[in-house]
Design a protein around this motif. Structure first.
Motif, PDB file in Angstrom:
ATOM      1  N   GLN A 163      69.090 -32.290  59.465  1.00  0.00           N
ATOM      2  CA  GLN A 163      69.478 -30.927  59.822  1.00  0.00           C
ATOM      3  C   GLN A 163      69.322 -30.694  61.318  1.00  0.00           C
ATOM      4  O   GLN A 163      70.115 -29.983  61.949  1.00  0.00           O
ATOM      5  N   GLU A 164      68.291 -31.283  61.919  1.00  0.00           N
ATOM      6  CA  GLU A 164      68.052 -31.082  63.352  1.00  0.00           C
ATOM      7  C   GLU A 164      69.131 -31.746  64.207  1.00  0.00           C
ATOM      8  O   GLU A 164      69.364 -31.347  65.347  1.00  0.00           O
ATOM      9  N   LEU A 165      69.779 -32.761  63.649  1.00  0.00           N
ATOM     10  CA  LEU A 165      70.832 -33.452  64.389  1.00  0.00           C
ATOM     11  C   LEU A 165      72.225 -32.935  64.020  1.00  0.00           C
ATOM     12  O   LEU A 165      73.230 -33.404  64.586  1.00  0.00           O
ATOM     13  N   GLY A 166      72.304 -31.973  63.080  1.00  0.00           N
ATOM     14  CA  GLY A 166      73.598 -31.390  62.704  1.00  0.00           C
ATOM     15  C   GLY A 166      74.464 -32.351  61.917  1.00  0.00           C
ATOM     16  O   GLY A 166      75.695 -32.362  62.071  1.00  0.00           O
ATOM     17  N   LEU A 167      73.871 -33.177  61.055  1.00  0.00           N
ATOM     18  CA  LEU A 167      74.595 -34.184  60.285  1.00  0.00           C
ATOM     19  C   LEU A 167      74.333 -33.991  58.798  1.00  0.00           C
ATOM     20  O   LEU A 167      73.281 -33.485  58.405  1.00  0.00           O
ATOM     21  N   ASP A 168      75.322 -34.422  57.966  1.00  0.00           N
ATOM     22  CA  ASP A 168      75.058 -34.452  56.547  1.00  0.00           C
ATOM     23  C   ASP A 168      74.406 -35.794  56.183  1.00  0.00           C
ATOM     24  O   ASP A 168      74.190 -36.649  57.053  1.00  0.00           O
ATOM     25  N   GLU A 169      74.167 -36.007  54.901  1.00  0.00           N
ATOM     26  CA  GLU A 169      73.367 -37.169  54.489  1.00  0.00           C
ATOM     27  C   GLU A 169      74.033 -38.496  54.863  1.00  0.00           C
ATOM     28  O   GLU A 169      73.420 -39.374  55.457  1.00  0.00           O
ATOM     29  N   SER A 170      75.322 -38.641  54.516  1.00  0.00           N
ATOM     30  CA  SER A 170      76.003 -39.911  54.797  1.00  0.00           C
ATOM     31  C   SER A 170      76.212 -40.100  56.300  1.00  0.00           C
ATOM     32  O   SER A 170      76.144 -41.215  56.809  1.00  0.00           O
ATOM     33  N   GLN A 171      76.466 -39.009  57.016  1.00  0.00           N
ATOM     34  CA  GLN A 171      76.619 -39.103  58.470  1.00  0.00           C
ATOM     35  C   GLN A 171      75.312 -39.547  59.117  1.00  0.00           C
ATOM     36  O   GLN A 171      75.315 -40.331  60.076  1.00  0.00           O
ATOM     37  N   MET A 172      74.179 -39.068  58.576  1.00  0.00           N
ATOM     38  CA  MET A 172      72.877 -39.455  59.113  1.00  0.00           C
ATOM     39  C   MET A 172      72.640 -40.955  58.908  1.00  0.00           C
ATOM     40  O   MET A 172      72.152 -41.653  59.806  1.00  0.00           O
ATOM     41  N   LYS A 173      73.002 -41.455  57.737  1.00  0.00           N
ATOM     42  CA  LYS A 173      72.844 -42.891  57.484  1.00  0.00           C
ATOM     43  C   LYS A 173      73.690 -43.719  58.450  1.00  0.00           C
ATOM     44  O   LYS A 173      73.257 -44.750  58.980  1.00  0.00           O
ATOM     45  N   ALA A 174      74.916 -43.267  58.667  1.00  0.00           N
ATOM     46  CA  ALA A 174      75.807 -43.980  59.587  1.00  0.00           C
ATOM     47  C   ALA A 174      75.252 -43.952  61.010  1.00  0.00           C
ATOM     48  O   ALA A 174      75.294 -44.950  61.737  1.00  0.00           O
ATOM     49  N   PHE A 175      74.719 -42.801  61.407  1.00  0.00           N
ATOM     50  CA  PHE A 175      74.151 -42.636  62.746  1.00  0.00           C
ATOM     51  C   PHE A 175      72.966 -43.584  62.952  1.00  0.00           C
ATOM     52  O   PHE A 175      72.863 -44.273  63.976  1.00  0.00           O
ATOM     53  N   GLN A 176      72.084 -43.660  61.962  1.00  0.00           N
ATOM     54  CA  GLN A 176      70.922 -44.553  62.055  1.00  0.00           C
ATOM     55  C   GLN A 176      71.361 -46.020  62.102  1.00  0.00           C
ATOM     56  O   GLN A 176      70.838 -46.814  62.889  1.00  0.00           O
ATOM     57  N   LEU A 177      72.324 -46.364  61.249  1.00  0.00           N
ATOM     58  CA  LEU A 177      72.813 -47.744  61.217  1.00  0.00           C
ATOM     59  C   LEU A 177      73.384 -48.149  62.574  1.00  0.00           C
ATOM     60  O   LEU A 177      73.114 -49.247  63.075  1.00  0.00           O
TER      61      LEU A 177
END
Length: 1839
Positions: A525-539
């Motif tokens: 939420q702090e990065l303004g991403l949904d769940e799958s977007q967060m996984k992609a961002f971390q990857l």
């Protein structure tokens, strides 16, 4: 030494010019001999030496040459320090600097160089050859070294003396020094194998001897050096062996060094040429290929690279190979004729017949050519959208059934010119060398492959250059490991700060964290991403290879930008020491723009976009071209790159551009006759200008008039009469269609869209035009067009020749005329020269034959221009190649300073060398699933540590040209998809933000297993006017196939979709909210034809493949396919279906044949979903917004007529503000009628008479009543219809004028207009010459009289009658050139085309002598340089050992030829001869036609002559060719000339069988040519004498500047004959005398007399400079008589000026008038006239003596004798008043003249300014006190 040094410096700069130009060799000798005299004078304006006083002559020329050759006699030489500094630079910078710096070239030319500097030179050169510069730069540098004194003398001396070196420090450097020398020798030999082998061999021998001696003296030499030396020695021996065999042709022949044996399976892919070979077109077996491995790892990197190289190469070679094989087989089956082939369709290639090179063009990439091909078989092609001849497409040209061929790529494409059969192509380097040996008028067969070759070439080159050990990410790409490591840079420090990418709410609270610890990451939420977007961002941030799949609408670009922002904000983690840019790669320009615009929101500086086709205004400032041209960038460039850019500019461009523009103009219209005059016989020229009076060609107005336009039936008096009968119905239809197209909407043509992706760079200009705007060049072209063309087809309005009262042609008539001209110019059939000779009156020819004759003249004109252009082409191309290398280094300088570099995949492949040097650590590939794996590989550099792939392999995939490779070899699988399939970790984004849920249901679960809807898509409103937001309309109407290509169209679907689009626009949707998609380009244009711009402007119409990544509110989808066979094409591919169904946000409406589509499982599942929701059916329900009970079922376009304006059929009934009722039917838009315009009749009364307004209601009523009523005009009392509001007093009466003009003829104007000033009534005019002639009446009062057309008929000195008229011959003063044709046969076998000549001058036609190796490019009358290539005449039985120009030493072979013709029958020729193109069986009538009597014998063998193509029986022809030898043996006289074809008398210039006889004849002809032209040394001596004479003519330089420089330019021409020099000498003689007259005019004539005198001189100069001035006896006589007239006129004017100064003008008026009348007499100025004028002048002198003393001659003698002063004491003041200085005669004091108060006398024995010796008093030429007078006191022997 200074002179010889300067010559060497110049010669080394331009070796090609000096080797071929005899004038340069002569200059060298002269320069050496003259010492302190003038310096080298090159033809093109070279450096001049310094004269006696140390001043440099011709300073301006020298300045230009400094820029051109970069060498001057005493220029700067590069020193030790400069070389040392250069050695510290990158190898490529070193190579470019050395190649372009004249100071280094002068260093290599120095005679003495100290040893330490030699070592440094070798070190720097060795480093330069390590560079990755383009071949052109290194080749130029190697050429400079090869021809230098350093390589020929200095280095051998140095190598031989190395053993004597005593300096231990220098000896310690010898091992490296020896290696450097070997590198230089190896590079020079590899680039110039033929011309350098001797020098390299000698140097290597010295080097090996020195190595042995040095080792003997104790120096340790590395064994590697010896090994390199042995390898070089082996190569030299190989080349020497080839030289002895005669197979070492030239320095361009490098392919024979490649290995040619071995099985292809074992051949290293790096040795396979990129371009196909002739053997491949003949072979039957398929090349060795491996499939792309999609379910297992590769065993090693070499196998991986080899697999992709072979697949990619086969993808573009196979269509070309199989297409050409099919073409050759078709020709073989059909026989020799090509006509059936022209109509045949080939699957893999496109064929263009009768292709010819017409115009060379200067482009930023080098030399290109405009080619002309036969357009007739392609009339059906719609070029605007056709995929034919797109930019970058590969074409193959052959003139011998593909036994050999040339490769080129399309470099510019304009549909307007393609319709005329013209396209611009650029040849490959190897093909350019071959092209130079092919005749300029050669016709080719051109084939085009459908593949985009440029992309293939860049990638294939990149794969060949890729070293296995340098391939990044081998662990995953090759070995397919599934555990992905973090990026290398994170191992040292993994602390990320993501505050820059956080949601604004949390920016302050987010702290740095360890990214490799999952628990340390901030919440999504702090990065303004949904769940799958967060996984992609971390990857993406924690793995060195990240794969992110983004289904439609899931925000993959949004996530990609977040990743890029995070990486850029944490740049210090990636690059701790030096910042390297991030590389962003996208498949399309559009996606690249979107991504970079997103980056620009958080990075305002540091972006560089590489590539020209960007539509983004935001990114314009970041374009590589814009950045590299900015002043700030220029200042930041290293100095060596700045100077290299300036010194590499190409001076040849200007000359080449001039020829090119003229050639280009020759294709654009009709050329004015004066530019074709040299190519028209004099008989035809005179005939052309003798216009038939009966046809009404006499023009009375002053307008320009084009004879050639009238002659071709295009003039004002002809065309309109013939236009009706020549109108072609097809043309009319085409024009109608063209008019209709102007009103249709604009659609992004697929051809344009494809080309936009192919255009990688913006054009940048080289040469003198650098920085010149395109508009300037266009202006220059337009200026040349205006000068050359009588009719320009590219201009819309009337031309200068057609302006005036007689040329009132309508627009449609002009279009028809231009269409006809285009067709006539495009035709290839021209009149033969034999037919031309039989024409005497060109006006008697039919219109068809006139065009044939015009095309013959035009062909001669083009051939001459093309020949001149050839001389500049090579030098221009070489300069462009070197400048491209400089440009690459400058671009590299920009790229290294960037933070983000954006490229398309094609651009990344092209700029791969630059990327290897920029070394980006992070690479982000957007649209990665659409990119072929080979493209992705070449994008990566060795330095890449972090690769992020973003895409969706379930949407569009990469496309292969060959379907079999895609299907069976997995070529269409991207690296993205392959790695996903191999199980490497990836993240798929799961929340879509685009489609309303019912549309998203079409994708889930049919295409994607899961796809969740974002809350924002649940809030969309329903589509207005329809009862559903999603619907599929079913139908069974059949499709149609497009003729050109494999596309399809469905008219029913097109009409339905257009009607639905119109209906939605009626619902008040904006056009920008609607997109029409279709699956085929053929349907695209079927749609466009039904969409007028007035209705549909703004609606987007696209093919599905070009709309990925885009979206719109409403999408209408036409699926097209509907056929009995049930074929659905690529609609069966899930990827394309996915794209098509996922573009709409709010409404999606599809139309297609569901019965055939349902055979595809995916479509069957989709239809099942639709039927469950009642969203499929045969009719779409339309709902009226105003009347909810009204609905319409629409199954076809006609059904929409029930809702004509988007509502229903009910009337509107709304009362408007004007009081009328709305006349429309129910309409949902504009309910308040604010936009409605009432179209009923206006009822307002405008005037007191009760006239009503005649306009419609919504139009503003006129303020004054326009109704016409009958009124009387007061001035003339005529009754006229006048507007109601207008007073009759202000009205201009329209009745014919009844007045008579002053001449008595009636006025031709109207009653109310002023009377005409020029009476046009034809009357008999009495001319000043005494003749009478019919002409317009106004000429009676005009100052300029009508030109007299009475024939002159004077008998000229040659005995013929003058063909001029009274006017053209100026009543006999200067006669026109005798037009009687010479017709003598010249030594070259051409007829003399000069008119009436005593001694025929050398032939000026292009030389036709040629051999198998080359063609002579000189004028025919100039001696040809003999070809010294080895003779190629050989057969299995014998061969010739002589050189090409020597008589052969072998007899003709008498054995029959064993070859089989294409028709399958045996050749009827002889062994060793070229096979005839006819067959004894197929062409029996032609072959057995009796001529010598032996033709019908069954064993007869035939010779086919190459020039005329006639077949002659061999025994008879052998006897015929040997007749002269028999006569010579019998000691009979034999005419020196070429043998002619016995049938048609065409000279036999080229034939291997009779080469001995031809060469003997040519040798004799050359001897005669030399005698006619004069010896070269004599010509050169005469040229120098004339140049000296011209230079000494100061009056010419001052008063006749244009004429002076014209002659100076002609004297500098390369080929001059004795006759040419004789003409120039005559011109100089006459100009010298005219110059003296103008000098007198300047100093001694009154202004009024001088003005009229200059007019007379200008008229004389026009005669002297006339192109027809041949200095015949008659012309010389006329010029001399007119010059006498000018001399006498000058004498009279000088006397008048004297009289004026003495105020005695009145006294000489009678005599002056008498003399002027005598001088003004019409007709020739005879000797009798001259005598009368001289007598009159004598009488004038008696009355008014020329001395100006105001005393008689007797009085003068008395005064002089009485004072008894020696000569030189009499002087005169500035105004001519005489005074005396006594004693010594030298002036010692000043006084005032008593007559005029001017200063007289002087000081210190020196006269004041303006005072002169009075020669008229005592005849003294010098003052008594002067140096000149003092010399007269001594005898010459005493001096």
């Amino acid at each position: 030494r200074g002179r010889n040094f300067s010559y060497a410096a110049c010669a080394k700069t331009r070796p090609d010019r000096h080797l071929n130009d005899p004038s340069h060799r002569t200059t060298k000798t002269l320069t050496s001999a003259t010492g302190r005299g003038r310096g080298v004078a090159e033809r093109d304006g070279a450096w001049m030496g310094r004269g006696r006083g140390g001043q440099r002559g011709e300073g301006e020329e020298g300045g230009r040459d400094e820029k051109r050759d970069g060498a001057r006699p005493h220029g700067r030489i590069m020193g030790y320090k400069a070389l040392e500094e250069l050695y510290q630079e990158e190898p490529t910078v070193v190579a470019i600097s050395l190649s372009s710096d004249p100071a280094f070239h002068r260093l290599l030319s120095a005679k003495e160089i100290r040893p330490d500097l030699i070592q440094l030179v070798c070190s720097v050169l060795s480093k330069a050859f390590e560079s990755r510069a383009e071949r052109g730069t290194l080749q130029h540098l190697a050429g400079v070294i090869k021809d230098s004194a350093f390589f020929q003398f200095t280095l051998p001396q140095h190598v031989g003396g190395m053993v004597l070196e005593s300096n231990p420090a220098r000896r310690a450097q010898y091992p490296q020094h020896l290696d450097n020398i070997l590198t230089i020798l190896s590079q020079v030999l590899s680039m110039f194998p033929a011309s350098s082998v001797k020098a390299v061999s000698m140097l290597l021998t010295l080097l090996q001897a020195s190595i042995n001696s040095l080792r003997g003296s104790g120096l340790d030499v590395d064994t590697r050096v010896e090994e390199n030396g042995e390898q070089l020695k082996g190569l030299i021996e190989h080349l020497q062996e080839r030289s002895r065999e005669g197979t070492l042709r030239s320095d361009k022949d490098t392919y024979a060094l490649l290995p040619t044996d071995g099985d292809e399976e074992q051949q290293d892919f790096r040795t396979i040429p990129i371009y196909p070979t002739p053997e491949e077109f003949q072979q039957d077996h398929k090349p060795f290929l491996r499939p792309n491995l999609t379910n297992q790892r590769y065993t090693n990197s070499h196998l991986y690279l080899d697999t992709h190289f072979r697949l990619l190469r086969e993808d573009f070679v196979r269509p070309l190979r199989e297409g050409i094989q099919q073409l050759l087989q078709t020709q073989k089956n059909l026989g020799n004729t090509m006509n059936p082939t022209k109509t045949k369709h080939f699957d893999d290639i496109r064929v263009y017949f009768d292709t010819q090179l017409v115009v060379p063009k200067c482009t930023h990439t080098g030399l290109a050519y405009v080619v002309q091909f036969d357009i007739k078989p392609l009339q059906f092609v719609r070029w605007q959208n056709s995929k034919r001849l797109l930019f970058g497409s590969l074409v193959c040209l052959s003139c011998n059934n593909f036994e050999s061929f040339l490769f080129a790529t399309v470099s510019d494409r304009d549909p307007k010119y393609l319709q005329k059969g013209q396209v611009q192509i650029t040849f490959t380097e190897e093909s350019r060398y071959k092209l130079a040996r092919i005749p300029t008028d050669q016709l080719f067969l051109m084939v085009e492959t459908t593949a985009y070759f440029e992309a293939y070439r860049y990638v294939l080159e990149g794969l060949k250059e890729q070293e296995e050990e340098d391939l990044p990410f081998q662990r995953y790409i090759v070995e397919c490991h599934k555990d992905v490591n973090p990026p290398e840079y994170l191992k040292a420090n993994d602390v990320y700060d993501l505050s820059s990418v956080a949601d604004p709410e949390y920016k302050e609270s987010i702290r740095p964290f360890h990214s490799l610890k999952p628990e340390a990451w901030p919440p999504m939420q702090e990065l303004g991403l949904d769940e799958s977007q967060m996984k992609a961002f971390q990857l993406a941030l924690t793995k060195e290879l990240a794969i992110i799949q983004g289904p439609p609408g899931t925000g993959k670009t949004y996530v990609g930008l977040k990743i890029a922002e995070a990486l850029l904000a944490n740049q210090m983690l990636i690059d701790r020491h030096a910042t390297t840019p991030m590389l962003v790669v996208c498949y399309t320009n559009h996606a690249l723009d979107q991504f970079l615009e997103g980056i620009h929101k958080f990075l305002s500086k540091g972006i560089v976009r590489v590539g020209g086709r960007s539509n983004s205004e935001i990114l314009k400032q970041f374009n590589l071209r814009e950045l590299s041209q900015s002043p700030a960038y220029r200042r930041s460039l290293p100095s060596n790159l700045q100077s290299a850019h300036n010194q590499t500019l190409c001076m040849e461009e200007r000359e080449l551009q001039s020829h090119s523009m003229k050639l280009e103009c020759s294709l654009k219209g009709v050329i004015r006759e004066n530019f074709l005059q040299r190519f028209i016989s004099d008989t035809h020229w005179e005939s052309l200008h003798s216009l038939p009076v009966s046809q009404g060609f006499q023009l009375w107005s002053d307008q320009k008039f084009s004879v050639i336009m009238e002659w071709l039936g295009l003039g004002s008096t002809v065309f309109q009469l013939r236009e009706a009968e020549n109108t072609n119905a097809a043309e009319g239809m085409a024009e109608e269609a063209e008019m209709e197209e102007e009103d249709l909407i604009e659609i992004a043509e697929e051809a344009d869209l494809i080309q936009e992706e192919r255009m990688i760079e913006d054009n940048w200009t080289v040469g003198p035009t650098a920085g010149r705007q395109k508009g300037d060049l266009g202006q220059a072209v337009r200026a040349v067009e205006d000068l050359l063309l009588a009719m320009n087809l590219d201009k819309v309005g009337p031309q200068p020749e057609q302006s005036g009262d007689l040329w009132q042609m309508q627009r449609d008539q002009r279009k028809k005329m231009k269409s006809r001209i285009r067709k006539e110019i495009g035709r290839g059939l021209a009149m033969t020269e034999e037919e031309e000779r039989n024409v005497f009156n060109v006006w008697s020819l039919s219109l068809e034959d006139r065009w044939k004759l015009y095309r013959l003249w035009l062909t001669r004109y083009r051939v001459e221009l093309r020949t001149k252009a050839l001389q500049s082409e090579v030098a221009y191309q070489n300069a462009v190649d070197r400048l491209a290398d400089v440009k690459r280094q400058q671009n590299l300088h920009v790229l290294k300073q960037a933070r983000v570099i954006g490229m398309t995949t094609t651009g990344a492949a092209k700029f791969r060398k630059s990327l290897q040097e920029v070394r980006p650590t992070v690479v982000i590939v957007e649209e990665a699933a659409e990119v072929l794996e080979a493209h992705t590989i070449t994008t990566l550099s060795k330095a890449c540590q972090h690769l992020i792939l973003i895409g969706d392999h379930q949407q569009l995939r990469p496309s292969a040209t060959v379907f079999e490779l895609a299907k069976n070899f997995n070529m269409e699988m991207s690296m993205f998809e392959r790695l996903v399939r191999m199980g490497l970790p990836y993240v798929r984004l799961n929340y879509q933000h685009r489609m309303r849920p019912e549309i998203a249901c079409l994708l889930t679960p049919h295409i994607y297993s899961e796809l969740e809807n974002h809350p924002s898509v649940l809030e969309y409103e329903n589509i207005k006017g329809l009862n559903t937001n999603l619907f599929f309309v079913e139908h069974s109407y059949p499709e149609e196939q497009i003729k050109d290509g494999r596309s399809h169209q469905n008219i029913h679907e097109a009409m339905f979709v257009v009607a639905l689009c119109r209906y939605l626009l009626f619902q008040d949707y904006k056009p920008e909210q609607i997109t029409i998609l279709t699956t085929y380009t053929g349907q695209l244009h079927c749609l466009r034809k039904q969409m007028p711009a007035s209705e549909f402007s703004g609606v987007k119409v696209h093919v599905v493949d070009k709309y990925q990544g885009e979206e719109n509110d409403i999408v209408l989808l036409s699926l097209v396919r509907s056929n009995l066979e049930g074929k659905v094409g690529f609609l069966s591919i899930p990827n394309r279906v996915c794209v098509a169904l996922s573009r709409a946000k709010k409404g999606l409406y599809c139309i297609g044949n569901s019965s055939i589509l349902s055979r595809v499982p995916l479509w069957s599942n989709i239809f099942h979903t639709l039927r469950g929701k009642d969203q499929i059916g045969e009719a779409l329900t339309l709902c009226c917004q105003n009347h909810s009970d009204r609905q319409v079922k629409a199954s076809c376009a006609a059904d929409f007529k029930q809702a004509p304006e988007g509502g229903c059929n009910q009337p509107c009934q709304y009362r408007l503000d004007c009081g009328h009722v709305c006349s429309r039917v129910c309409h949902p838009s504009d309910l308040e009628h604010k936009k409605f315009k009432c179209s009923k009749k206006c009822e307002k009364i405008l005037c007191d008479l009760g006239h009503r307004c005649t306009l419609v209601c919504h139009q503003e009523c006129p303020k004054k009543c326009p109704m016409k009523v009958e009124k009387i005009v007061p001035k003339c009392q005529h009754s006229q219809m006048i507007p109601c509001h207008q007073s009759p007093q202000t009205f201009e009466c329209r009745e014919p004028c009844q007045k008579l003009l002053s001449c008595g003829h009636p006025c031709g104007s109207t009653c109310g207009a002023p009377c005409t000033s020029k009476c046009m009534v034809v009357v008999t005019l009495a001319l000043e010459c005494g003749h009478s002639q019919q002409g317009a009446c106004f000429y009676k009062t005009e100052r300029d009289q009508l030109k007299c057309t009475i024939p002159c008929l004077h008998q000229l000195k040659c005995g013929h009658e003058c063909s001029g008229t009274c006017s053209s011959c100026l009543q006999g003063r200067v006669h026109v050139l005798c037009s009687h044709r010479c017709e003598r046969l010249l030594i070259c076998s051409h007829k003399c085309t000069e008119p009436c000549t005593g001694d025929c001058p050398p032939c000026q036609r292009p030389c036709e002598n040629c051999c198998i190796h080359s063609k002579c490019m000189k004028p025919c009358g100039q001696p040809c340089a003999p070809c010294i290539e080895p003779c190629v005449w050989q057969c299995p039985h014998q061969s010739c050992s002589k050189l090409c120009h020597e008589p052969c030493d072998r007899p003709p072979c008498t054995q029959p030829c064993t070859k089989i013709l294409n028709c399958g029958h045996q050749c009827i020729g002889l062994c060793g001869d070229k096979c005839p193109n006819m067959c004894r069986i197929c062409n029996r009538e032609v072959v057995t036609e009796i001529f010598f009597g032996t033709e019908d014998e069954p064993d007869a063998r035939f010779i086919q002559l190459e020039a005329c193509r006639h077949l002659i029986e061999s025994t008879a022809m052998d006897h015929y060719m040997g007749l002269d030898d028999i006569d010579a043996n019998n000691e009979e006289q034999v005419t020196i000339k070429l043998k002619e074809c016995p049938k048609c008398k065409t000279p036999i210039r080229k034939n291997l069988r009779y080469g001995a006889h031809i060469n003997r004849s040519l040798a004799e002809i050359e001897m005669v040519k030399e005698k006619i032209n004069g010896r070269k040394l004599d010509i050169e001596e005469q040229r120098i004498n004339l140049q000296s004479k011209l230079k000494n003519c100061t009056s010419c330089q001052i008063y006749l500047g244009d004429e002076y420089f014209n002659i100076q330019e002609k004297l500098g021409e390369r080929f001059l004959t004795v006759h040419d020099l004789w003409v120039l000498e005559n011109q100089i003689d006459f100009l010298e005398r005219v110059g003296k007259l103008l000098e007198i005019e300047k100093e001694k004539m009154l202004f009024s007399h001088g003005y009229r005198f200059r007019q007379s001189v200008n008229q004389f100069l026009s005669w002297l400079n006339n192109p027809q001035q041949k200095f015949t006896d008659q012309q010389v006589c006329d010029l001399q008589r007119e010059l006498t007239r000018l001399n006498l006129q000058a004498e009279l004017n000088v006397r008048c000026q004297k009289a004026y100064k003495m105020e005695k003008t009145d006294q000489i008026e009678p005599e002056e008038e008498e003399i002027r009348n005598l001088l003004k007499m019409r007709g020739p100025f005879t000797e009798h006239d001259e005598l009368k004028v001289k007598e009159a002048i004598k009488r004038l002198d008696e009355k008014f003596p020329m001395t100006g003393l105001g005393i008689t001659e007797e009085e003068r003698k008395m005064i002089v004798s009485s004072l008894k002063m020696p000569p030189g004491h009499w002087h005169k003041c500035p105004n001519g008043h005489v005074y005396l200085i006594t004693e010594c005669g030298g002036a010692m004091e000043s006084r005032k003249c008593p007559d005029c108060n001017a200063t007289i006398g002087g000081q210190n024995h020196t006269l004041d300014r303006g005072n002169l010796v009075a020669t008229e008093m005592d005849g003294a030429l010098h003052p008594a006190w002067s140096e000149q007078n003092n010399l007269l006191n001594f005898e010459l022997p005493d001096i």
